[in-house]
Design a protein around this motif. Structure first.
Motif, PDB file in Angstrom:
ATOM      1  N   VAL A  43       0.853  -1.194   0.000  1.00 20.49           N
ATOM      2  CA  VAL A  43       0.000   0.000   0.000  1.00 20.49           C
ATOM      3  C   VAL A  43       0.886   1.241   0.000  1.00 20.49           C
ATOM      4  O   VAL A  43       2.080   1.165   0.264  1.00 20.49           O
ATOM      5  CB  VAL A  43      -0.963   0.027   1.219  1.00 20.49           C
ATOM      6  CG1 VAL A  43      -2.003  -1.065   1.119  1.00 20.49           C
ATOM      7  CG2 VAL A  43      -0.205  -0.073   2.528  1.00 20.49           C
ATOM      8  N   ASN A  44       0.308   2.375  -0.273  1.00 26.75           N
ATOM      9  CA  ASN A  44       1.057   3.633  -0.334  1.00 26.75           C
ATOM     10  C   ASN A  44       1.233   4.209   1.072  1.00 26.75           C
ATOM     11  O   ASN A  44       0.654   5.238   1.416  1.00 26.75           O
ATOM     12  CB  ASN A  44       0.334   4.624  -1.246  1.00 26.75           C
ATOM     13  CG  ASN A  44       1.241   5.202  -2.294  1.00 26.75           C
ATOM     14  OD1 ASN A  44       2.316   4.688  -2.541  1.00 26.75           O
ATOM     15  ND2 ASN A  44       0.804   6.278  -2.903  1.00 26.75           N
ATOM     16  N   GLU A  45       2.024   3.503   1.877  1.00 25.51           N
ATOM     17  CA  GLU A  45       2.285   3.920   3.240  1.00 25.51           C
ATOM     18  C   GLU A  45       3.761   3.740   3.577  1.00 25.51           C
ATOM     19  O   GLU A  45       4.462   2.952   2.953  1.00 25.51           O
ATOM     20  CB  GLU A  45       1.420   3.138   4.230  1.00 25.51           C
ATOM     21  CG  GLU A  45      -0.052   3.463   4.100  1.00 25.51           C
ATOM     22  CD  GLU A  45      -0.952   2.650   4.994  1.00 25.51           C
ATOM     23  OE1 GLU A  45      -2.158   2.939   4.997  1.00 25.51           O
ATOM     24  OE2 GLU A  45      -0.476   1.731   5.681  1.00 25.51           O
ATOM     25  N   TRP A  60       2.545   6.079   8.204  1.00 27.49           N
ATOM     26  CA  TRP A  60       2.072   7.282   7.516  1.00 27.49           C
ATOM     27  C   TRP A  60       1.422   6.914   6.188  1.00 27.49           C
ATOM     28  O   TRP A  60       1.918   6.061   5.467  1.00 27.49           O
ATOM     29  CB  TRP A  60       3.243   8.204   7.197  1.00 27.49           C
ATOM     30  CG  TRP A  60       4.098   8.601   8.342  1.00 27.49           C
ATOM     31  CD1 TRP A  60       5.213   7.948   8.793  1.00 27.49           C
ATOM     32  CD2 TRP A  60       3.947   9.743   9.165  1.00 27.49           C
ATOM     33  NE1 TRP A  60       5.751   8.624   9.853  1.00 27.49           N
ATOM     34  CE2 TRP A  60       4.998   9.736  10.102  1.00 27.49           C
ATOM     35  CE3 TRP A  60       3.024  10.798   9.194  1.00 27.49           C
ATOM     36  CZ2 TRP A  60       5.152  10.728  11.067  1.00 27.49           C
ATOM     37  CZ3 TRP A  60       3.182  11.783  10.155  1.00 27.49           C
ATOM     38  CH2 TRP A  60       4.227  11.740  11.076  1.00 27.49           C
ATOM     39  N   LYS A  61       0.347   7.599   5.832  1.00 26.85           N
ATOM     40  CA  LYS A  61      -0.273   7.483   4.511  1.00 26.85           C
ATOM     41  C   LYS A  61       0.475   8.426   3.574  1.00 26.85           C
ATOM     42  O   LYS A  61       0.668   9.596   3.885  1.00 26.85           O
ATOM     43  CB  LYS A  61      -1.747   7.885   4.593  1.00 26.85           C
ATOM     44  CG  LYS A  61      -2.523   7.637   3.328  1.00 26.85           C
ATOM     45  CD  LYS A  61      -2.614   6.177   3.106  1.00 26.85           C
ATOM     46  CE  LYS A  61      -3.841   5.760   2.360  1.00 26.85           C
ATOM     47  NZ  LYS A  61      -3.736   4.339   2.035  1.00 26.85           N
ATOM     48  N   TYR A  62       0.956   7.912   2.430  1.00 29.41           N
ATOM     49  CA  TYR A  62       1.670   8.745   1.465  1.00 29.41           C
ATOM     50  C   TYR A  62       0.765   9.002   0.273  1.00 29.41           C
ATOM     51  O   TYR A  62       0.066   8.086  -0.153  1.00 29.41           O
ATOM     52  CB  TYR A  62       2.960   8.037   1.002  1.00 29.41           C
ATOM     53  CG  TYR A  62       3.759   8.886   0.051  1.00 29.41           C
ATOM     54  CD1 TYR A  62       4.573   9.899   0.537  1.00 29.41           C
ATOM     55  CD2 TYR A  62       3.662   8.709  -1.313  1.00 29.41           C
ATOM     56  CE1 TYR A  62       5.290  10.711  -0.338  1.00 29.41           C
ATOM     57  CE2 TYR A  62       4.365   9.509  -2.189  1.00 29.41           C
ATOM     58  CZ  TYR A  62       5.180  10.504  -1.691  1.00 29.41           C
ATOM     59  OH  TYR A  62       5.871  11.311  -2.553  1.00 29.41           O
ATOM     60  N   SER A  64      -0.161  12.129   1.529  1.00 26.57           N
ATOM     61  CA  SER A  64      -0.709  13.119   2.470  1.00 26.57           C
ATOM     62  C   SER A  64       0.086  13.209   3.767  1.00 26.57           C
ATOM     63  O   SER A  64       0.033  14.229   4.454  1.00 26.57           O
ATOM     64  CB  SER A  64      -2.169  12.777   2.801  1.00 26.57           C
ATOM     65  OG  SER A  64      -2.219  11.565   3.552  1.00 26.57           O
ATOM     66  N   THR A  66      -0.472  11.720   6.514  1.00 29.37           N
ATOM     67  CA  THR A  66      -1.318  11.670   7.703  1.00 29.37           C
ATOM     68  C   THR A  66      -0.978  10.393   8.462  1.00 29.37           C
ATOM     69  O   THR A  66      -0.658   9.359   7.848  1.00 29.37           O
ATOM     70  CB  THR A  66      -2.812  11.690   7.335  1.00 29.37           C
ATOM     71  OG1 THR A  66      -3.071  10.632   6.402  1.00 29.37           O
ATOM     72  CG2 THR A  66      -3.209  13.014   6.725  1.00 29.37           C
ATOM     73  N   VAL A  68      -1.443   7.022  10.179  1.00 27.59           N
ATOM     74  CA  VAL A  68      -2.371   5.900  10.173  1.00 27.59           C
ATOM     75  C   VAL A  68      -2.403   5.280  11.561  1.00 27.59           C
ATOM     76  O   VAL A  68      -3.453   4.925  12.081  1.00 27.59           O
ATOM     77  CB  VAL A  68      -1.948   4.849   9.119  1.00 27.59           C
ATOM     78  CG1 VAL A  68      -2.812   3.602   9.202  1.00 27.59           C
ATOM     79  CG2 VAL A  68      -1.984   5.451   7.725  1.00 27.59           C
ATOM     80  N   ARG A 128      -4.666  -3.483  11.766  1.00 28.30           N
ATOM     81  CA  ARG A 128      -5.716  -3.662  10.766  1.00 28.30           C
ATOM     82  C   ARG A 128      -6.444  -4.950  11.034  1.00 28.30           C
ATOM     83  O   ARG A 128      -5.923  -5.933  11.325  1.00 28.30           O
ATOM     84  CB  ARG A 128      -5.135  -3.722   9.369  1.00 28.30           C
ATOM     85  CG  ARG A 128      -4.457  -2.464   8.978  1.00 28.30           C
ATOM     86  CD  ARG A 128      -4.030  -2.552   7.512  1.00 28.30           C
ATOM     87  NE  ARG A 128      -2.933  -1.693   7.247  1.00 28.30           N
ATOM     88  CZ  ARG A 128      -3.056  -0.392   6.986  1.00 28.30           C
ATOM     89  NH1 ARG A 128      -4.215   0.158   6.981  1.00 28.30           N
ATOM     90  NH2 ARG A 128      -2.002   0.329   6.733  1.00 28.30           N
TER      91      ARG A 128
END
Length: 128
Positions: A43-45, A60-62, A64, A66, A68, A128
């Motif tokens: 995932v894009n993290e 982190w969410k990439y 943005s 933010t 996670v 998750r």
């Protein structure tokens, strides 16, 4: 093409760079020393580990950036980070002489005919 970098105790930033023209794309102040960075395989993290003063692991969410999840438990600087071959789990090591296993990312899809089953790790925390 881009590259990421993390700053030390006084800097506290994760930066993203365009490697073609050497310009900074973005940065985020993490609030503490950046010790390690690793991209998720599925995932894009990004996961980062930190030292003074928070001694934590952050997902982190990439792009943005933010948060996670914030993973706590180490009492000293988190200086080691490794990812399992399937990309689901990480292990962190700190100056408190502990290893912690975390389940942080969804797994990658197995390649056809791989013939290997994923290893089971003793996981200390699942987000998750």
């Amino acid at each position: 093409r881009s590259r990421r970098s993390g700053g030390g105790t006084a800097d506290r930033n994760i930066r993203f760079w365009n490697t073609v023209n050497s310009t900074r794309l973005s940065r985020v102040d993490t609030g503490s020393q950046v010790c390690n960075l690793a991209w998720s395989k599925s995932v894009n993290e990004i996961v980062s580990t930190h030292g003074y003063s928070l001694n934590q692991v952050v997902v982190w969410k990439y792009p943005s950036m933010t948060e996670v999840a914030t993973l706590t438990g180490h009492t000293y600087r988190v200086v080691y980070l490794a990812m399992s071959p399937d990309g689901r789990n990480i292990v962190t090591g700190a100056g408190d002489e502990t290893l912690r296993f975390w389940s942080v990312f969804p797994g990658t899809r197995p390649t056809s005919g791989a013939g290997l089953s994923p290893a089971t790790l003793p996981v200390g925390h699942t987000i998750r």
